[in-house]
Design an enzyme around this catalytic site. Structure first.
Site, mmCIF file in Angstrom:
data_model
loop_
_atom_site.group_PDB
_atom_site.id
_atom_site.type_symbol
_atom_site.label_atom_id
_atom_site.label_comp_id
_atom_site.label_asym_id
_atom_site.label_seq_id
_atom_site.Cartn_x
_atom_site.Cartn_y
_atom_site.Cartn_z
ATOM 1 N N THR B 101 0.783 -1.373 0.129
ATOM 2 C CA THR B 101 0.126 -0.003 -0.129
ATOM 3 C C THR B 101 0.970 1.135 0.010
ATOM 4 O OG1 THR B 101 -0.091 0.104 2.299
ATOM 5 C CG2 THR B 101 -1.840 -1.062 1.364
ATOM 6 N N GLU B 154 12.696 -8.312 2.073
ATOM 7 C CA GLU B 154 13.827 -8.142 1.094
ATOM 8 C C GLU B 154 13.793 -6.957 0.395
ATOM 9 O OE1 GLU B 154 16.774 -10.650 0.687
ATOM 10 O OE2 GLU B 154 17.092 -8.497 0.344
ATOM 11 N N LYS B 229 17.076 2.699 5.341
ATOM 12 C CA LYS B 229 17.518 1.456 4.852
ATOM 13 C C LYS B 229 18.640 1.245 5.994
ATOM 14 C CE LYS B 229 16.107 2.117 -0.012
ATOM 15 N NZ LYS B 229 16.659 2.765 -1.004
#
Lengths: 356, 356
Positions: B101, B154, B229
């Protein structure tokens, strides 16, 4: 259950593994329950010791350092001395064999015989010897499967850099149509040196002084070392069935210093590339040879003794893996990660037995 | 048993997955028995369809292309229309939810709520949304574990390039003390352009025209995208517990074109590096910022929109992984590989249930 290991051959690679088992195994123990013991070490020159209750690894290394031999390792009541490799496989209580003997790459022996003997006695094998895997992978895999044991060979390509386990575990489902890499550190180091103007002979001498090249550099400079690795990548990763004689092979010794210097002046460079590729018609083309590439090629910047390999994937694009291609710690790790997967395999087998 | 999937959000990423399920799933089916069906797709704008027997994916894409909506997908007797995301999670017969989403990266919503709802209803989740994983990984992992379901993410770092699964599966046992990478393709592309003399504004415009940068480039150029990240790499790979506000963050907009050109003239270059490092005293230092590196730095040669990351390992040395950091096919693959592992997880759970 603790995995019991027998080490065949106890040179740099085997000692690298033992170093990790002594100093670096805590994390794998905590994370995946990996907690092996070494019950036997059998080396053609250094001697052979077997204790079904496990050897004291620190004492093994101390003994070897002090006397150059395992024969002076202090005996317990149960210590058995002098078993050769085959006897160690058959007679010891080991669950897994670490095959690191000095093996003829052209025949794969004695490692192939060691593998087969181990499998027939329901023992797993991990190894870094290229020859057996390049020559007999399918046969060995089949035999391991029939006996429900594990075969690991991560260290046969790029040592502890996971050139085999990366595609097998993280790229599942991809159709890998091409694999191309700098698979030999010695020749890549030599090219890097020749780019500065050094002669082939001077570059080779320097590679030998740094410990990258063997006294007899034939296997590196003529491309044979990389040729075996190309066969392993083709068969283990792309699922092909090629043989060593299907790989076109031209050594670094066919490339002139002038060509190397001229390429550099044109913002290009030469690399010894090992490549296997599936052509649109389904044919397989494999080669090891000097290739001139542009500086924006994914492998152009790989300098010195570093190795690198690019997988061309239909879904995830071009993936490049770069790292060491040799080294005591790195190759020791290649055996360690195979043993960790061997441990997980044994656990899974035990669970399946419980189910039946 | 075929894994039943519900897709929440059906933009580029979800469509990339469906493309692979239609065209590229044969290999995973043969190799690991992965053969899922999509039972539901719920998109805030495009509509919502649910068929407990599975949707016809080719027809879904055709319908969407022709009408821009899922509302015109031909109904069967059992087709249910209009379920929102939460209702799709709770009321559908899906085993796994593909969370794609549009989610606020700062709050992680609505994806975090979708994850928790799925786990509480014994359903697995795979996702490419960074926010929920950077903000709430430990909590989500704990909840997934308590409910014996799978959580895959991932694609949150480097899309289909396995930046998370590589260390998790192929470097087990290593103590990874540092991870440093080019984690944002937009800014790397901009630097490559600025090295040719272009201004920041011209480089940004070109990145936008190529589709690398969003209309609002804040998240890329100010470093926020890479910051999330870095948090994921620190927590998921190095086992730390850092938060976004612990990452020192300086954007590309703090670097002058003059500095970039001057570095190039000195055989050096600037890279936007996201780094997390464990210091000898045990402290964690994390940052995203422009860093000037020598040309032999492992990441110096990574040009254009390509991403790359280097793991510093105590046993296997420095391992660098290079590949795409975005893209429909690549990100679709990130979801696919997570779903393959989800399938293997479900199989394992089923076996364990048989044992008990």
């Amino acid at each position: 259950m603790r995995l019991k290991l027998a080490l065949l051959g106890f040179g740099v690679v085997g000692q690298g593994l033992v170093d990790h088992l002594i100093h670096n195994s805590e994390k794998a123990k905590v994370e995946v329950g990996f907690d092996p013991i070494v019950v036997a070490i059998s080396d053609f020159r250094k001697g052979s010791i077997y204790d079904p209750n496990g050897l004291n690894l620190k004492l093994v290394l101390e003994t070897l350092e002090e006397t150059g031999s395992l024969d002076t390792y202090p005996g317990s009541n149960e210590l058995v001395r002098g078993l050769d490799a085959i006897a160690t496989i058959i007679e010891s209580n080991a669950d897994a064999v670490v095959e690191a003997t000095y093996t003829n790459v052209k025949t794969g022996e004695p490692a192939i015989t060691h593998c087969k003997t181990a499998f027939e006695h329901k023992k797993s094998v991990v190894m870094t010897n290229k020859g057996p895997i390049a020559l007999a992978l399918k046969e060995l895999e089949q035999l391991a499967k029939e006996n429900s044991v594990f075969l690991g060979y991560e260290g046969t390509v790029m040592s502890g850099t996971p050139a085999l386990r990366l595609p097998k575990t993280t790229l599942i489902g991809n159709n890998i149509t091409k694999i191309s890499g700098i698979l030999n550190g010695t020749t890549n180091y030599m090219i890097t040196q020749m780019e500065t103007g050094k002669s082939y002979e001077a570059a080779l001498k320097e590679a030998q002084e740094k410990g990258y090249a063997e006294a007899d550099p034939t296997s590196d400079v003529e491309g044979y070392d990389a040729m075996y690795k190309v066969v392993i990548l083709a068969n283990a990763i792309m699922g092909k069935h090629i043989t060593v004689d299907q790989v076109e092979c031209r050594g670094l010794n066919t490339l002139s210093r002038e060509a190397i210097v001229a390429a550099k002046a044109n913002q290009r460079c030469w690399k010894m590339l090992g490549t296997v590729e599936e052509l649109p018609n389904g044919d397989i083309r494999a080669s090891v040879k000097p290739v001139e590439v542009a500086m924006d090629h994914p492998l152009a910047s790989i300098g010195g003794a570093t190795n690198a390999v690019t997988y061309t994937c239909n879904m995830s694009g071009e993936i490049t893996l770069t790292g060491a291609g040799a080294g005591k710690s790195e190759t020791g790790f290649a055996l360690l990660i195979d043993l960790i997967y061997c441990h997980l395999h044994v656990q899974k087998q035990a669970n399946m037995t419980l189910m039946n």
